[in-house]
Design a protein around this motif. Structure first.
Motif, PDB file in Angstrom:
ATOM      1  N   ILE A 105       0.855  -1.204   0.000  1.00 33.09           N
ATOM      2  CA  ILE A 105       0.000   0.000   0.000  1.00 33.09           C
ATOM      3  C   ILE A 105       0.884   1.245   0.000  1.00 33.09           C
ATOM      4  N   ILE A 107       0.127   5.573   0.265  1.00 30.53           N
ATOM      5  CA  ILE A 107      -0.652   6.807   0.156  1.00 30.53           C
ATOM      6  C   ILE A 107       0.408   7.887  -0.053  1.00 30.53           C
ATOM      7  N   GLY A 114      -3.068   9.873   7.217  1.00 33.26           N
ATOM      8  CA  GLY A 114      -3.597  10.017   8.574  1.00 33.26           C
ATOM      9  C   GLY A 114      -5.113  10.106   8.623  1.00 33.26           C
ATOM     10  N   GLY A 116      -7.051   7.398   7.533  1.00 35.67           N
ATOM     11  CA  GLY A 116      -7.594   6.039   7.488  1.00 35.67           C
ATOM     12  C   GLY A 116      -7.719   5.474   6.071  1.00 35.67           C
ATOM     13  N   ASN A 146      10.141   1.292   9.072  1.00 35.03           N
ATOM     14  CA  ASN A 146       8.897   1.904   8.577  1.00 35.03           C
ATOM     15  C   ASN A 146       7.771   1.704   9.609  1.00 35.03           C
ATOM     16  N   LYS A 155      -2.152  -3.366  13.243  1.00 36.42           N
ATOM     17  CA  LYS A 155      -3.500  -2.974  13.656  1.00 36.42           C
ATOM     18  C   LYS A 155      -4.566  -3.852  12.985  1.00 36.42           C
TER      19      LYS A 155
HETATM   20  C1  COA Z   1       2.218   3.753   5.664  1.00 33.78           C
HETATM   21  C2  COA Z   1       1.124   4.531   4.945  1.00 33.78           C
HETATM   22  C3  COA Z   1       0.570   3.640   3.820  1.00 33.78           C
HETATM   23  C4  COA Z   1       0.004   4.904   5.930  1.00 33.78           C
HETATM   24  O1  COA Z   1      -1.043   5.554   5.210  1.00 33.78           O
HETATM   25  P1  COA Z   1      -2.205   6.411   5.944  1.00 33.78           P
HETATM   26  O2  COA Z   1      -3.356   6.519   5.017  1.00 33.78           O
HETATM   27  O3  COA Z   1      -1.632   7.653   6.458  1.00 33.78           O
HETATM   28  O4  COA Z   1      -2.571   5.428   7.147  1.00 33.78           O
HETATM   29  P2  COA Z   1      -3.983   5.382   7.942  1.00 33.78           P
HETATM   30  O5  COA Z   1      -4.458   6.766   8.150  1.00 33.78           O
HETATM   31  O6  COA Z   1      -4.897   4.414   7.263  1.00 33.78           O
HETATM   32  O7  COA Z   1      -3.519   4.796   9.354  1.00 33.78           O
HETATM   33  C5  COA Z   1      -3.928   3.533   9.845  1.00 33.78           C
HETATM   34  C6  COA Z   1      -3.002   3.122  10.979  1.00 33.78           C
HETATM   35  O8  COA Z   1      -1.654   3.031  10.516  1.00 33.78           O
HETATM   36  C7  COA Z   1      -0.749   3.473  11.532  1.00 33.78           C
HETATM   37  N1  COA Z   1      -0.053   4.701  11.085  1.00 33.78           N
HETATM   38  C8  COA Z   1      -0.303   5.411   9.946  1.00 33.78           C
HETATM   39  N2  COA Z   1       0.552   6.454   9.855  1.00 33.78           N
HETATM   40  C9  COA Z   1       1.334   6.407  10.942  1.00 33.78           C
HETATM   41  C10 COA Z   1       2.424   7.209  11.398  1.00 33.78           C
HETATM   42  N3  COA Z   1       2.863   8.275  10.702  1.00 33.78           N
HETATM   43  N4  COA Z   1       3.038   6.856  12.549  1.00 33.78           N
HETATM   44  C11 COA Z   1       2.636   5.781  13.263  1.00 33.78           C
HETATM   45  N5  COA Z   1       1.613   4.973  12.877  1.00 33.78           N
HETATM   46  C12 COA Z   1       0.975   5.290  11.733  1.00 33.78           C
HETATM   47  C13 COA Z   1      -1.609   3.753  12.762  1.00 33.78           C
HETATM   48  O9  COA Z   1      -1.718   2.534  13.476  1.00 33.78           O
HETATM   49  C14 COA Z   1      -2.938   4.114  12.128  1.00 33.78           C
HETATM   50  O10 COA Z   1      -4.016   3.879  12.981  1.00 33.78           O
HETATM   51  P3  COA Z   1      -4.508   5.075  13.991  1.00 33.78           P
HETATM   52  O11 COA Z   1      -4.830   6.234  13.095  1.00 33.78           O
HETATM   53  O12 COA Z   1      -5.704   4.485  14.662  1.00 33.78           O
HETATM   54  O13 COA Z   1      -3.363   5.349  14.880  1.00 33.78           O
HETATM   55  C15 COA Z   1       1.697   5.873   4.331  1.00 33.78           C
HETATM   56  O14 COA Z   1       2.369   6.577   5.338  1.00 33.78           O
HETATM   57  C16 COA Z   1       2.617   5.651   3.154  1.00 33.78           C
HETATM   58  O15 COA Z   1       2.179   5.452   2.022  1.00 33.78           O
HETATM   59  N6  COA Z   1       3.934   5.717   3.390  1.00 33.78           N
HETATM   60  C17 COA Z   1       4.920   5.558   2.278  1.00 33.78           C
HETATM   61  C18 COA Z   1       4.843   4.235   1.564  1.00 33.78           C
HETATM   62  C19 COA Z   1       4.913   3.058   2.506  1.00 33.78           C
HETATM   63  O16 COA Z   1       5.626   3.079   3.491  1.00 33.78           O
HETATM   64  N7  COA Z   1       4.170   2.004   2.154  1.00 33.78           N
HETATM   65  C20 COA Z   1       4.199   0.776   2.877  1.00 33.78           C
HETATM   66  C21 COA Z   1       5.235  -0.115   2.290  1.00 33.78           C
HETATM   67  S1  COA Z   1       5.069  -1.731   2.951  1.00 33.78           S
END
Ligand code: COA
Length: 197
Positions: A105, A107, A114, A116, A146, A155
């Protein structure tokens, strides 16, 4: 038949040619490349990659649309570039177990993090993959530093099954039992599929 899947916050749409320039822009960012363990591609290579995603039966990808950014009504088959914020992929590349899928995944748009969207996209992709391909287990390979991604998958019930010292990467797994399947459906109660020829 092509399909888009609509949830509460996101719509997953097929990766279309029109999405390529913005996708290519995202993949110039060194932070994104590192987090997704990707190599930079030229724009031409990214166009070839988009075609390969549509032709390879062992891969499935969707572009993630942030519903808050969709201008006007959502139209199935329209790329809605204004709302594209990331992607979600699966690879069914385990020769010993074709019903095992590796899931990824991203975003990419910071303004959409942040909220969801990653969580909902992963859950929706899992429901789609269980129904369409009979997947019975998902793996996620994540860099040990990461934290955002590790938290996200933990989660959702994924658990560590191995660690690669060489790649500094953990592999997490979620087996799809009857009760996990039921939970997934409850979480994604109002998922709607739009299909077109
Ligand atoms: C990791 C990533 C996909 C999270 O996307 P997002 O849409 O911001 O995540 P969500 O809002 O759905 O968050 C769901 C849960 O993920 C975790 N989470 C998301 N961002 C976080 C952060 N910056 N720090 C800690 N935990 C985090 C939390 O558990 C969160 O639940 P909570 O809001 O109840 O605390 C995004 O930061 C991203 O694309 N990063 C770069 C690419 C990457 O790392 N991809 C994964 C490769 S395996």
């Amino acid at each position: 038949m092509k399909a888009s899947v609509e949830g509460e916050k996101v719509i997953l749409v097929p990766y279309m040619r029109e999405h390529v320039p913005k996708y290519h822009d995202w993949m110039q960012d060194p932070t994104i490349l590192e987090a997704t363990a990707s190599e930079p591609l030229t724009l031409e290579q990214e166009y070839d990659m988009q075609v390969s995603w549509t032709q390879d039966s062992l891969k499935q990808t969707f572009i993630v649309l942030d519903k808050e950014l969709v201008m006007g009504d959502f139209i199935p088959g329209n790329p809605h570039i204004e709302a594209m914020v990331g992607d979600v992929n699966i690879y069914m590349n385990d020769l010993d177990d074709p019903q095992m899928a590796e899931i990824e995944i991203m975003i990419a748009e910071l303004k959409s993090r942040g909220k969801g969207l990653a969580q909902e996209s992963v859950l929706m992709m899992m429901v789609f993959a269980v129904e369409k391909f009979g997947i019975h287990a998902f793996h996620a390979k994540i860099g040990e530093s990461n934290k955002a991604s590790l938290n996200l998958f933990h989660k959702m019930g994924f658990q560590k099954i191995s660690y690669s010292e060489i790649f500094k990467e953990v592999t997490l797994e979620l087996p799809i039992t009857e009760s996990t399947c039921e939970k997934l459906h409850q979480l994604i109660g109002n998922m709607v599929t739009h299909s077109w020829p």
